[in-house]
Enzyme design. Structure first.
Site, PDB file in Angstrom:
ATOM      1  N   ASP A  33       0.858  -1.192   0.000  1.00 39.72           N
ATOM      2  CA  ASP A  33       0.000   0.000   0.000  1.00 39.72           C
ATOM      3  C   ASP A  33       0.888   1.234   0.000  1.00 39.72           C
ATOM      4  O   ASP A  33       2.035   1.207   0.431  1.00 39.72           O
ATOM      5  CB  ASP A  33      -0.961   0.006   1.182  1.00 39.72           C
ATOM      6  CG  ASP A  33      -0.371  -0.621   2.438  1.00 39.72           C
ATOM      7  OD1 ASP A  33       0.851  -0.825   2.491  1.00 39.72           O
ATOM      8  OD2 ASP A  33      -1.133  -0.913   3.367  1.00 39.72           O
ATOM      9  N   GLU A  92      -5.817   3.303   3.374  1.00 32.08           N
ATOM     10  CA  GLU A  92      -6.316   3.953   4.590  1.00 32.08           C
ATOM     11  C   GLU A  92      -7.795   4.308   4.491  1.00 32.08           C
ATOM     12  O   GLU A  92      -8.482   4.431   5.500  1.00 32.08           O
ATOM     13  CB  GLU A  92      -5.496   5.210   4.903  1.00 32.08           C
ATOM     14  CG  GLU A  92      -4.047   4.945   5.299  1.00 32.08           C
ATOM     15  CD  GLU A  92      -3.904   4.235   6.633  1.00 32.08           C
ATOM     16  OE1 GLU A  92      -4.913   4.105   7.357  1.00 32.08           O
ATOM     17  OE2 GLU A  92      -2.786   3.798   6.949  1.00 32.08           O
TER      18      GLU A  92
END
Length: 326
Positions: A33, A92
């Site tokens: 990520d 997120e």
């Protein structure tokens, strides 16, 4: 870069999928990520974030460095493998993996397995930790928008107190907590002046459960609480559900392979089930998957802390841990 000219690069949303097609079998996908957090960095390092008000407080910069290191090692060794390297956006927000899947970009490949890691300040450098089955929880964001009737503080009977209704709702949510879930209200805003009954209130939070069915059951309970409070205080409460992730489930066969393949200098630790959320669960629900903790050095500053700074030596451990899964 010239040394990576053997890769086919594709953009997916604001992320990147790099294809390495030098094998004859199915593809293994390695994911990192890459988004940051709206936190003012106070690490004091020379390479502090160049974007004021943003930092990699969840270690995504480490994750990207590990994946780049893996790409470099694969290319240097000219492996005869079929591999995908996914630099995924918006983790997120709990939306990035869904963006990637919904784009259809992965449907061009026969994918046998997916892998990810997450830096942790709970383990020493040189340690990795994981477990078979569920390792990370399912997450659900929720917002309660409460509409009442404003009135002067001297005549509260003329109003419908949205702030008071919000307070009771928060207390009810706290009573929903149990050993098998987590509920957090992180935002509560209401009112604009001290001498008036508030006509608006907003309560925002998240809950974590270990199974999809438990998440759905808790969502129904939140609606019940909203209806009960609305009736009691004569206000209107609109419940809106935001980003949602599924639990991360590790395939036992992949975990066994991981443990057997690790070099002696990397120590495997059995991890507990965590109520941390990770949208890698979207991928592990489609393909056999494995996620593991990467020790970043034990620290008092945890994930999402503005002083979080893992030990850079963990990057090489991450690269070697990923490499042994190829």
């Amino acid at each position: 870069m010239q040394r990576f000219d053997c890769l086919k690069i594709k953009q997916v949303e604001t992320g990147i999928l790099a294809e390495y097609s030098y094998g004859t079998g199915d593809y293994k996908l390695f994911r990192a990520d890459m988004d940051g957090l709206p936190i003012i960095e106070e690490t004091g390092v020379s390479f502090v974030s160049q974007h004021s008000g943003w930092m990699h407080a969840c270690g995504h910069d480490v994750h990207m460095s590990v994946l780049l290191g893996l790409v470099e090692k694969v290319v240097q060794n000219k492996l005869a493998k079929s591999l995908l390297f996914l630099f995924q956006p918006a983790e997120e927000l709990g939306l990035g993996a869904k963006y990637v899947v919904n784009s259809g970009i992965l449907s061009d490949y026969a994918i046998s397995s997916v892998f990810a890691l997450h830096i942790s300040p709970s383990y020493a450098v040189g340690q990795v930790a994981s477990r078979a089955g569920t390792i990370f929880a399912a997450a659900q964001e929720f917002d309660f928008e409460i509409t009442g009737v404003g009135a002067h503080a001297a005549k509260p009977e003329q109003g419908k107190d949205a702030l008071l209704a919000g307070c009771e709702l928060v207390q009810m949510l706290q009573r929903r907590k149990s050993p098998s879930n987590r509920i957090c209200v992180g935002e509560f805003s209401s009112g604009s002046v001290r001498n008036a009954i508030a006509d608006k209130a907003v309560v925002k939070g998240t809950h974590r459960t270990l199974h999809k069915s438990a998440k759905e059951k808790l969502n129904l309970a939140l609606r019940k609480d909203a209806d009960e409070v609305a009736h009691k205080y004569g206000v209107q409460i609109d419940l809106k559900f935001g980003a949602s992730t599924t639990e991360v489930v590790n395939a036992e066969k992949l975990l066994d392979c991981f443990q057997r393949s690790l070099p002696e200098k990397i120590k495997f630790v059995e991890s507990a089930v965590e109520y941390t959320a990770e949208d890698f669960g979207v991928l592990s629900s489609i393909y056999p998957g494995l996620l593991f903790w990467l020790g970043g050095g034990v620290s008092e500053f945890g994930l999402h802390n503005n002083k979080f700074m893992p030990d850079s030596r963990a990057i090489e451990v991450g690269v070697e841990s990923f490499y042994c899964l190829i």
